[in-house]
Scaffold this motif. Structure first.
Motif, PDB file in Angstrom:
ATOM      1  N   ILE A 380      55.761  82.061  76.673  1.00 20.78           N
ATOM      2  CA  ILE A 380      56.766  81.625  75.692  1.00 20.78           C
ATOM      3  C   ILE A 380      56.761  80.106  75.543  1.00 20.78           C
ATOM      4  O   ILE A 380      56.760  79.558  74.438  1.00 20.78           O
ATOM      5  CB  ILE A 380      58.167  82.121  76.097  1.00 20.78           C
ATOM      6  N   LEU A 381      56.719  79.401  76.691  1.00 21.14           N
ATOM      7  CA  LEU A 381      56.722  77.939  76.636  1.00 21.14           C
ATOM      8  C   LEU A 381      55.433  77.399  76.029  1.00 21.14           C
ATOM      9  O   LEU A 381      55.451  76.391  75.311  1.00 21.14           O
ATOM     10  CB  LEU A 381      56.923  77.358  78.041  1.00 21.14           C
ATOM     11  N   ALA A 382      54.306  78.050  76.321  1.00 17.38           N
ATOM     12  CA  ALA A 382      53.041  77.604  75.745  1.00 17.38           C
ATOM     13  C   ALA A 382      53.062  77.715  74.224  1.00 17.38           C
ATOM     14  O   ALA A 382      52.438  76.918  73.519  1.00 17.38           O
ATOM     15  CB  ALA A 382      51.887  78.420  76.320  1.00 17.38           C
ATOM     16  N   MET A 383      53.774  78.702  73.720  1.00 13.47           N
ATOM     17  CA  MET A 383      53.887  78.855  72.270  1.00 13.47           C
ATOM     18  C   MET A 383      54.704  77.725  71.646  1.00 13.47           C
ATOM     19  O   MET A 383      54.619  77.484  70.437  1.00 13.47           O
ATOM     20  CB  MET A 383      54.530  80.205  71.933  1.00 13.47           C
ATOM     21  N   TRP A 384      55.483  77.039  72.462  1.00 14.41           N
ATOM     22  CA  TRP A 384      56.286  75.922  71.963  1.00 14.41           C
ATOM     23  C   TRP A 384      55.521  74.601  71.969  1.00 14.41           C
ATOM     24  O   TRP A 384      56.087  73.554  71.733  1.00 14.41           O
ATOM     25  CB  TRP A 384      57.555  75.766  72.798  1.00 14.41           C
ATOM     26  N   ARG A 385      54.235  74.630  72.332  1.00 16.81           N
ATOM     27  CA  ARG A 385      53.389  73.432  72.333  1.00 16.81           C
ATOM     28  C   ARG A 385      53.900  72.377  73.322  1.00 16.81           C
ATOM     29  O   ARG A 385      54.384  71.315  72.907  1.00 16.81           O
ATOM     30  CB  ARG A 385      53.295  72.793  70.943  1.00 16.81           C
ATOM     31  N   PRO A 386      53.778  72.640  74.623  1.00 13.86           N
ATOM     32  CA  PRO A 386      54.195  71.637  75.605  1.00 13.86           C
ATOM     33  C   PRO A 386      53.242  70.455  75.620  1.00 13.86           C
ATOM     34  O   PRO A 386      52.312  70.409  74.820  1.00 13.86           O
ATOM     35  CB  PRO A 386      54.131  72.414  76.921  1.00 13.86           C
ATOM     36  N   PRO A 387      53.427  69.479  76.543  1.00 16.85           N
ATOM     37  CA  PRO A 387      52.531  68.321  76.596  1.00 16.85           C
ATOM     38  C   PRO A 387      51.075  68.742  76.792  1.00 16.85           C
ATOM     39  O   PRO A 387      50.769  69.887  77.089  1.00 16.85           O
ATOM     40  CB  PRO A 387      53.051  67.535  77.802  1.00 16.85           C
ATOM     41  N   GLY A 388      50.170  67.771  76.668  1.00 11.65           N
ATOM     42  CA  GLY A 388      48.749  68.047  76.785  1.00 11.65           C
ATOM     43  C   GLY A 388      48.355  68.593  78.145  1.00 11.65           C
ATOM     44  O   GLY A 388      49.056  68.399  79.145  1.00 11.65           O
ATOM     45  N   VAL A 389      47.202  69.259  78.176  1.00 12.92           N
ATOM     46  CA  VAL A 389      46.699  69.850  79.403  1.00 12.92           C
ATOM     47  C   VAL A 389      46.494  68.789  80.480  1.00 12.92           C
ATOM     48  O   VAL A 389      46.854  68.978  81.639  1.00 12.92           O
ATOM     49  CB  VAL A 389      45.379  70.598  79.126  1.00 12.92           C
ATOM     50  N   PHE A 390      45.919  67.648  80.105  1.00 13.03           N
ATOM     51  CA  PHE A 390      45.668  66.582  81.072  1.00 13.03           C
ATOM     52  C   PHE A 390      46.968  66.129  81.729  1.00 13.03           C
ATOM     53  O   PHE A 390      47.044  65.992  82.953  1.00 13.03           O
ATOM     54  CB  PHE A 390      44.989  65.396  80.382  1.00 13.03           C
ATOM     55  N   ASP A 391      47.998  65.896  80.944  1.00 13.88           N
ATOM     56  CA  ASP A 391      49.275  65.414  81.485  1.00 13.88           C
ATOM     57  C   ASP A 391      49.906  66.428  82.430  1.00 13.88           C
ATOM     58  O   ASP A 391      50.425  66.066  83.492  1.00 13.88           O
ATOM     59  CB  ASP A 391      50.252  65.105  80.340  1.00 13.88           C
ATOM     60  N   LEU A 392      49.881  67.698  82.051  1.00 14.04           N
ATOM     61  CA  LEU A 392      50.469  68.734  82.906  1.00 14.04           C
ATOM     62  C   LEU A 392      49.733  68.859  84.234  1.00 14.04           C
ATOM     63  O   LEU A 392      50.342  68.944  85.300  1.00 14.04           O
ATOM     64  CB  LEU A 392      50.454  70.080  82.181  1.00 14.04           C
ATOM     65  N   VAL A 393      48.389  68.864  84.168  1.00 13.75           N
ATOM     66  CA  VAL A 393      47.597  69.018  85.383  1.00 13.75           C
ATOM     67  C   VAL A 393      47.774  67.827  86.306  1.00 13.75           C
ATOM     68  O   VAL A 393      47.944  67.983  87.527  1.00 13.75           O
ATOM     69  CB  VAL A 393      46.102  69.223  85.037  1.00 13.75           C
ATOM     70  N   VAL A 394      47.737  66.622  85.767  1.00 11.65           N
ATOM     71  CA  VAL A 394      47.896  65.423  86.601  1.00 11.65           C
ATOM     72  C   VAL A 394      49.284  65.379  87.227  1.00 11.65           C
ATOM     73  O   VAL A 394      49.431  65.051  88.409  1.00 11.65           O
ATOM     74  CB  VAL A 394      47.619  64.153  85.763  1.00 11.65           C
ATOM     75  N   PHE A 395      50.314  65.726  86.469  1.00 14.11           N
ATOM     76  CA  PHE A 395      51.678  65.726  87.009  1.00 14.11           C
ATOM     77  C   PHE A 395      51.793  66.731  88.157  1.00 14.11           C
ATOM     78  O   PHE A 395      52.299  66.402  89.234  1.00 14.11           O
ATOM     79  CB  PHE A 395      52.673  66.084  85.905  1.00 14.11           C
ATOM     80  N   ALA A 396      51.320  67.957  87.937  1.00 10.67           N
ATOM     81  CA  ALA A 396      51.432  68.988  88.972  1.00 10.67           C
ATOM     82  C   ALA A 396      50.594  68.648  90.196  1.00 10.67           C
ATOM     83  O   ALA A 396      51.022  68.839  91.336  1.00 10.67           O
ATOM     84  CB  ALA A 396      51.004  70.344  88.400  1.00 10.67           C
ATOM     85  N   THR A 397      49.377  68.131  89.971  1.00 12.07           N
ATOM     86  CA  THR A 397      48.494  67.808  91.088  1.00 12.07           C
ATOM     87  C   THR A 397      49.037  66.662  91.917  1.00 12.07           C
ATOM     88  O   THR A 397      49.009  66.706  93.158  1.00 12.07           O
ATOM     89  CB  THR A 397      47.085  67.454  90.573  1.00 12.07           C
ATOM     90  N   ALA A 398      49.518  65.615  91.262  1.00 13.98           N
ATOM     91  CA  ALA A 398      50.070  64.481  91.991  1.00 13.98           C
ATOM     92  C   ALA A 398      51.269  64.901  92.837  1.00 13.98           C
ATOM     93  O   ALA A 398      51.424  64.468  93.986  1.00 13.98           O
ATOM     94  CB  ALA A 398      50.480  63.369  91.016  1.00 13.98           C
ATOM     95  N   THR A 399      52.091  65.780  92.292  1.00 10.73           N
ATOM     96  CA  THR A 399      53.287  66.210  93.026  1.00 10.73           C
ATOM     97  C   THR A 399      52.922  67.129  94.185  1.00 10.73           C
ATOM     98  O   THR A 399      53.406  66.948  95.315  1.00 10.73           O
ATOM     99  CB  THR A 399      54.259  66.941  92.070  1.00 10.73           C
ATOM    100  N   MET A 400      52.056  68.118  93.949  1.00 11.47           N
ATOM    101  CA  MET A 400      51.647  69.017  95.035  1.00 11.47           C
ATOM    102  C   MET A 400      50.883  68.264  96.112  1.00 11.47           C
ATOM    103  O   MET A 400      51.093  68.479  97.311  1.00 11.47           O
ATOM    104  CB  MET A 400      50.789  70.162  94.489  1.00 11.47           C
ATOM    105  N   GLY A 401      49.963  67.396  95.689  1.00 12.37           N
ATOM    106  CA  GLY A 401      49.186  66.643  96.667  1.00 12.37           C
ATOM    107  C   GLY A 401      50.069  65.773  97.533  1.00 12.37           C
ATOM    108  O   GLY A 401      49.935  65.745  98.758  1.00 12.37           O
ATOM    109  N   SER A 402      50.987  65.074  96.903  1.00  4.81           N
ATOM    110  CA  SER A 402      51.883  64.192  97.655  1.00  4.81           C
ATOM    111  C   SER A 402      52.780  64.973  98.596  1.00  4.81           C
ATOM    112  O   SER A 402      53.051  64.541  99.721  1.00  4.81           O
ATOM    113  CB  SER A 402      52.738  63.376  96.678  1.00  4.81           C
TER     114      SER A 402
END
Length: 512
Positions: A380-402
């Motif tokens: 459902i959220l993907a159909m709403w056009r969230p931020p770009g793939v790069f931004d989502l992956v970097v945000f999630a990776t930085a948070t999980m890694g930290s």
């Protein structure tokens, strides 16, 4: 029906077939469904981990970064090249051994057994679920955009098709389905990436001619300092780019569960070789194709579609279908692992803490229900056009890694790491990384959010553990298991705590 769609349908049939083939083997027990019975060898272990970690980021985010910033993207690539072998070398063998000694069958449950307290789960679980949700959202968005671009179907229809296929084979086979399809997908990914890279280089007249044309367009693209030279001397940002996919990789719960599923601890060594080979063949190509896309498809509205657009120009129709299958492989191999891991965390870790005497069948069913809910909400959220793939992956990776890297590393390398230290580290790392991304410390201080989060997390586990050694010592049975983990020898049966142990209900040190 176009030949592109035929290739994709054949690929979908293959992964569903794998799910059906392993469904009987994997659904009989929790360990079978969640870890594949700890039965995987080096090739499947390594390539499943790499396919899972590469994801749609490589075909969208990496290509988009190469398109917009040129060789600056290679900082990310350099870190990514060594991410797999670093993970397997630093924690692979030891985590496999310690998880067995402590009777752990989930990556978050492993942290709780090593740092005994219900608060370990209650802190780690929500952080992991939130980040995994963002990560799977990125994969769904990537899958929908790619599928729509090649087939001509609408984005929403493409999203529904991709999510449906992922759910079918994840439900059928659990971890074994995820592992074996990941192995197949990694091979398809390499073939697809190399094919399009070779065709792209030929299209621009060779590497030398391509680089000369890029230099004429913007000489900064051929440096590693960004399209405007904006990252020159910004070592805090560059170091963060190197770390996010190298050591940050060690904080992925959906990747680290691969260590626990190995047949033997020694598998980690050979898996490291497989991982390195895969990375060398696969990773640089995405950034190079993105760069040369500036010459082939200039003025793209969405740079993240660069590789898709290039494929349709430089490849014949049947090859476009194969490359599309490769892209869907990258996306689906990550999405299925994330969904399975999220369902595991919700049912086994958080649900198990709330429901006493949870049966194996009930746990598997809860996991499947959570997977379904997360997939639908993500759709459902993907159909709403969230931020770009790069931004989502970097945000999630930085948070999980930290949040998780120091806890996972210290679990097997530092005997003094205790529960207060681990909990402090996870909170400090997550808050530090999220805060740094919200306040954009890269622009303010020249410090990448990953650097901010890791520094906070490392300080948290060191200070928290040393300050509470007397009040919260590591339980003797855990300490004995950690010491045994440091030895290269067969696992003594008398040290195995087992799945039914009640460490999670004990205060650290209560067993003394």
């Amino acid at each position: 029906m176009s030949i592109e769609i035929v290739f994709i349908l054949l690929y979908f049939a293959a992964v569903i077939g794998i799910g059906l083939a392993v469904s009987r083997r994997s659904s009989r027990s929790r360990e079978g469904y969640l870890l594949g019975g700890r039965s995987l060898g080096a090739p499947v272990t390594a390539l499943r981990m790499q396919a899972t970690s590469m994801s749609g980021y490589m075909f969208l985010g990496a290509g988009g970064l190469g398109y917009s910033q040129g060789y600056y993207g290679m900082w990310f690539a350099l870190g990514d090249l060594g991410g797999g072998v670093l993970n397997l070398s630093i924690i692979g063998r030891r985590m496999r051994k310690l998880s067995y000694l402590l009777g752990s069958i989930t990556s978050i449950g492993y942290l709780e057994r090593r740092y005994p307290s219900v608060w370990t789960k209650l802190v780690a679980g929500p952080i992991a679920l939130a980040c995994l949700f963002l990560y799977v959202l990125a994969q769904l968005l990537a899958g929908g955009q790619g599928f729509a671009s090649v087939t001509g179907l609408g984005l929403n229809i493409s999203l529904v098709i991709a999510v449906s296929i992922i759910l079918i084979y994840t439900f059928l086979g659990g971890y074994l389905a995820v592992a074996y399809t990941g192995f197949l997908q990694s091979i398809i990914m390499v073939i697809g990436m190399l094919w399009i890279l070779i065709a792209t280089v030929q299209h621009v007249g060779g590497l030398t001619a391509g680089h000369e044309s890029l230099g004429d367009m913007n000489a900064n693209l051929l440096t590693m300092w960004g399209a405007d030279g904006q990252y020159f001397g910004e070592w805090g940002i560059i170091l963060g780019a190197l770390l996010i996919f190298s050591i940050g990789y060690m904080g992925y719960p959906h990747v680290n569960v691969g260590h626990m599923s190995m047949k033997r601890p020694s598998i980690a060594r050979r898996a490291g070789l497989w991982s390195t080979g895969f990375n060398l063949l696969f990773i640089p190509g995405a950034y190079l194709i993105g760069m040369f896309a500036l010459l082939i498809v200039p003025n793209l509205d969405n740079p993240e579609l660069a590789i898709f657009e290039v494929a349709q120009v430089v490849l014949p129709p049947f090859a476009v279908g194969l490359v599309m299958a490769a892209i869907m492989a990258a996306i689906m191999s990550t999405a299925d692992s994330i969904l399975l891991q999220a369902g595991t965390i919700a049912s086994q870790d958080l649900g198990g803490a709330l429901i006493k005497n949870l049966s194996e069948k009930a746990a598997v069913n809860i996991s499947r229900l959570v997977i379904l809910v997360i997939a639908i909400v993500g759709l459902i959220l993907a159909m709403w056009r969230p931020p770009g793939v790069f931004d989502l992956v970097v945000f999630a990776t930085a948070t999980m890694g930290s949040a998780f890297v120091p806890a996972y590393v210290c679990a097997v390398w530092w005997k003094k790491a205790n529960t207060p230290g681990a909990i402090t580290s996870m909170i400090a790392g997550a808050v530090g990384a999220v805060g740094a991304q919200i306040f954009d410390t890269g622009s303010m201080w020249g410090m990448d959010p990953m650097m901010v989060g890791i520094i906070a997390s490392v300080l948290g586990i060191i200070i928290g553990s040393l300050a509470t050694q007397k009040s919260h010592p590591v339980p003797p049975q855990v300490l004995a298991a950690v010491e045994e983990t440091m030895r290269v020898a067969p696992i003594p049966k008398h040290l195995v705590i087992g799945e039914d142990a009640t460490l999670s209900t004990q205060r650290p040190g209560a067993a003394e």
